[in-house]
Design a protein around this motif. Structure first.
Motif, mmCIF file in Angstrom:
data_model
loop_
_atom_site.group_PDB
_atom_site.id
_atom_site.type_symbol
_atom_site.label_atom_id
_atom_site.label_comp_id
_atom_site.label_asym_id
_atom_site.label_seq_id
_atom_site.Cartn_x
_atom_site.Cartn_y
_atom_site.Cartn_z
ATOM 1 N N PHE A 204 0.822 -1.207 0.000
ATOM 2 C CA PHE A 204 0.000 0.000 0.000
ATOM 3 C C PHE A 204 0.857 1.258 0.000
ATOM 4 O O PHE A 204 0.636 2.167 -0.801
ATOM 5 C CB PHE A 204 -0.961 0.008 1.184
ATOM 6 C CG PHE A 204 -1.700 1.303 1.320
ATOM 7 C CD1 PHE A 204 -2.615 1.695 0.366
ATOM 8 C CD2 PHE A 204 -1.446 2.149 2.384
ATOM 9 C CE1 PHE A 204 -3.280 2.909 0.467
ATOM 10 C CE2 PHE A 204 -2.109 3.354 2.500
ATOM 11 C CZ PHE A 204 -3.032 3.737 1.535
ATOM 12 N N ARG A 205 1.842 1.313 0.894
ATOM 13 C CA ARG A 205 2.697 2.513 0.956
ATOM 14 C C ARG A 205 3.448 2.739 -0.359
ATOM 15 O O ARG A 205 3.551 3.871 -0.831
ATOM 16 C CB ARG A 205 3.678 2.399 2.122
ATOM 17 C CG ARG A 205 3.028 2.626 3.468
ATOM 18 C CD ARG A 205 4.042 2.829 4.578
ATOM 19 N NE ARG A 205 4.990 1.731 4.702
ATOM 20 C CZ ARG A 205 4.856 0.701 5.536
ATOM 21 N NH1 ARG A 205 3.797 0.635 6.316
ATOM 22 N NH2 ARG A 205 5.768 -0.235 5.598
ATOM 23 N N THR A 206 3.946 1.657 -0.950
ATOM 24 C CA THR A 206 4.676 1.779 -2.211
ATOM 25 C C THR A 206 3.767 2.267 -3.324
ATOM 26 O O THR A 206 4.102 3.206 -4.048
ATOM 27 C CB THR A 206 5.311 0.432 -2.608
ATOM 28 O OG1 THR A 206 6.230 0.031 -1.592
ATOM 29 C CG2 THR A 206 6.030 0.536 -3.936
ATOM 30 N N ARG A 207 2.627 1.642 -3.455
ATOM 31 C CA ARG A 207 1.720 2.031 -4.545
ATOM 32 C C ARG A 207 1.159 3.436 -4.351
ATOM 33 O O ARG A 207 0.998 4.175 -5.319
ATOM 34 C CB ARG A 207 0.607 1.002 -4.693
ATOM 35 C CG ARG A 207 1.158 -0.292 -5.272
ATOM 36 C CD ARG A 207 0.109 -1.266 -5.639
ATOM 37 N NE ARG A 207 0.727 -2.381 -6.350
ATOM 38 C CZ ARG A 207 0.244 -3.605 -6.351
ATOM 39 N NH1 ARG A 207 -0.873 -3.869 -5.705
ATOM 40 N NH2 ARG A 207 0.858 -4.554 -7.014
ATOM 41 N N GLU A 208 0.899 3.818 -3.119
ATOM 42 C CA GLU A 208 0.409 5.173 -2.872
ATOM 43 C C GLU A 208 1.471 6.197 -3.273
ATOM 44 O O GLU A 208 1.176 7.210 -3.904
ATOM 45 C CB GLU A 208 0.027 5.339 -1.410
ATOM 46 C CG GLU A 208 -0.616 6.687 -1.114
ATOM 47 C CD GLU A 208 -1.087 6.787 0.311
ATOM 48 O OE1 GLU A 208 -2.216 7.271 0.515
ATOM 49 O OE2 GLU A 208 -0.327 6.385 1.227
#
Length: 87
Positions: free
Chosen positions: A52-56
């Motif tokens: 999630f953090r990477t894609r955000e």
């Protein structure tokens, strides 16, 4: 455990090859799914948060892949008795 080793080896090779972050997120997704299927909820949660953090960061907060990863994170949180308001 052969699947775990295969995914781990692919992940390490991808990191050495300096694969883009969004491609690494795809490998994290495989690890997440495997961990979840094996009942390793905390490991699945860890990878869901990384994805999630990477894609955000890479794709933006409104990208469909980011939203999907947010849903997966919420699902993993629920599996360990938490919710998005706990993070």
């Amino acid at each position: 455990m052969g699947s775990e080793r295969c995914i781990r080896d692919r992940y390490q090779a991808a990191r050495k090859a300096q694969v883009p972050e969004d491609a690494l997120a795809d490998l994290h997704q495989e690890i997440l799914m495997l961990a979840y299927q094996l009942g390793h909820w905390e490991l699945a949660l860890h990878h869901a948060a990384l994805i999630f953090r990477t894609r955000e960061r890479v794709l933006g907060p409104d990208h469909p892949d980011t939203l999907s990863s947010r849903n997966n994170l919420a699902f993993c949180l629920r599996s360990v008795g938490l919710s998005l308001i706990h993070i």
